[in-house]
Design a protein around this motif. Structure first.
Motif, mmCIF file in Angstrom:
data_model
loop_
_atom_site.group_PDB
_atom_site.id
_atom_site.type_symbol
_atom_site.label_atom_id
_atom_site.label_comp_id
_atom_site.label_asym_id
_atom_site.label_seq_id
_atom_site.Cartn_x
_atom_site.Cartn_y
_atom_site.Cartn_z
ATOM 1 N N ALA A 17 -13.491 3.994 10.964
ATOM 2 C CA ALA A 17 -12.535 3.096 10.334
ATOM 3 C C ALA A 17 -11.808 3.923 9.286
ATOM 4 O O ALA A 17 -12.437 4.661 8.524
ATOM 5 C CB ALA A 17 -13.240 1.918 9.694
ATOM 6 N N ALA A 18 -10.493 3.827 9.262
ATOM 7 C CA ALA A 18 -9.711 4.621 8.319
ATOM 8 C C ALA A 18 -8.663 3.756 7.650
ATOM 9 O O ALA A 18 -7.995 2.961 8.308
ATOM 10 C CB ALA A 18 -9.031 5.778 9.043
ATOM 11 N N GLU A 19 -8.527 3.919 6.354
ATOM 12 C CA GLU A 19 -7.482 3.274 5.566
ATOM 13 C C GLU A 19 -6.705 4.407 4.918
ATOM 14 O O GLU A 19 -7.292 5.305 4.324
ATOM 15 C CB GLU A 19 -8.074 2.391 4.471
ATOM 16 C CG GLU A 19 -8.965 1.288 4.962
ATOM 17 C CD GLU A 19 -8.255 -0.018 5.241
ATOM 18 O OE1 GLU A 19 -7.111 -0.209 4.783
ATOM 19 O OE2 GLU A 19 -8.854 -0.851 5.932
ATOM 20 N N THR A 20 -5.393 4.378 5.051
ATOM 21 C CA THR A 20 -4.582 5.411 4.419
ATOM 22 C C THR A 20 -3.587 4.767 3.471
ATOM 23 O O THR A 20 -3.110 3.663 3.704
ATOM 24 C CB THR A 20 -3.831 6.268 5.465
ATOM 25 O OG1 THR A 20 -3.090 5.416 6.332
ATOM 26 C CG2 THR A 20 -4.797 7.107 6.282
ATOM 27 N N ALA A 21 -3.288 5.472 2.392
ATOM 28 C CA ALA A 21 -2.332 5.021 1.384
ATOM 29 C C ALA A 21 -1.080 5.873 1.494
ATOM 30 O O ALA A 21 -1.156 7.099 1.420
ATOM 31 C CB ALA A 21 -2.945 5.139 -0.007
ATOM 32 N N GLY A 22 0.055 5.225 1.676
ATOM 33 C CA GLY A 22 1.314 5.940 1.882
ATOM 34 C C GLY A 22 1.672 6.924 0.791
ATOM 35 O O GLY A 22 2.293 7.950 1.054
ATOM 36 N N CYS A 23 1.284 6.642 -0.440
ATOM 37 C CA CYS A 23 1.586 7.536 -1.560
ATOM 38 C C CYS A 23 0.382 8.399 -1.940
ATOM 39 O O CYS A 23 0.402 9.064 -2.976
ATOM 40 C CB CYS A 23 2.037 6.710 -2.766
ATOM 41 S SG CYS A 23 3.512 5.744 -2.437
ATOM 42 N N GLY A 24 -0.647 8.391 -1.112
ATOM 43 C CA GLY A 24 -1.837 9.194 -1.377
ATOM 44 C C GLY A 24 -1.592 10.651 -1.041
ATOM 45 O O GLY A 24 -0.832 10.972 -0.126
#
Length: 93
Positions: A17-24
């Motif tokens: 499961a992966a969550e990514t943050a656009g400004c990360g």
């Protein structure tokens, strides 16, 4: 970020499961990692939060995206173990 490339053992990896943050700072790398996992036949659940920043999970009292991410059972169990922030609590993103 683990190097995935053409690693043969990846086909036997458990689902992710992966969550990514656009400004990360690692957003592009995280999304590329997800694609490499998928290309190797690994089942991946991915959610991308375009307007969020690294660490947004730690602010569920203020951010809808953080509440939504933590509502995901797989993500919440990882975050509650402190695996994403190096200590007690949450802090991935």
């Amino acid at each position: 970020m683990p190097r995935v490339g053409r690693h043969r053992g990846l086909r036997r990896a458990a689902g992710h499961a992966a969550e990514t943050a656009g400004c990360g700072p690692l957003c592009d790398e995280g999304r590329a990692y997800v694609e490499r996992l998928r290309a190797s036949g690994v089942e991946v659940t991915e959610r991308h939060h375009p307007g969020m920043f690294h660490g947004f999970f730690s602010l569920p009292a203020y951010l809808d995206d953080a509440r939504d991410a933590l509502a995901d059972e797989a993500i919440a169990s990882t975050a509650s173990d402190g695996k994403n922030c190096g200590g007690g609590g949450v802090g991935a993103g």
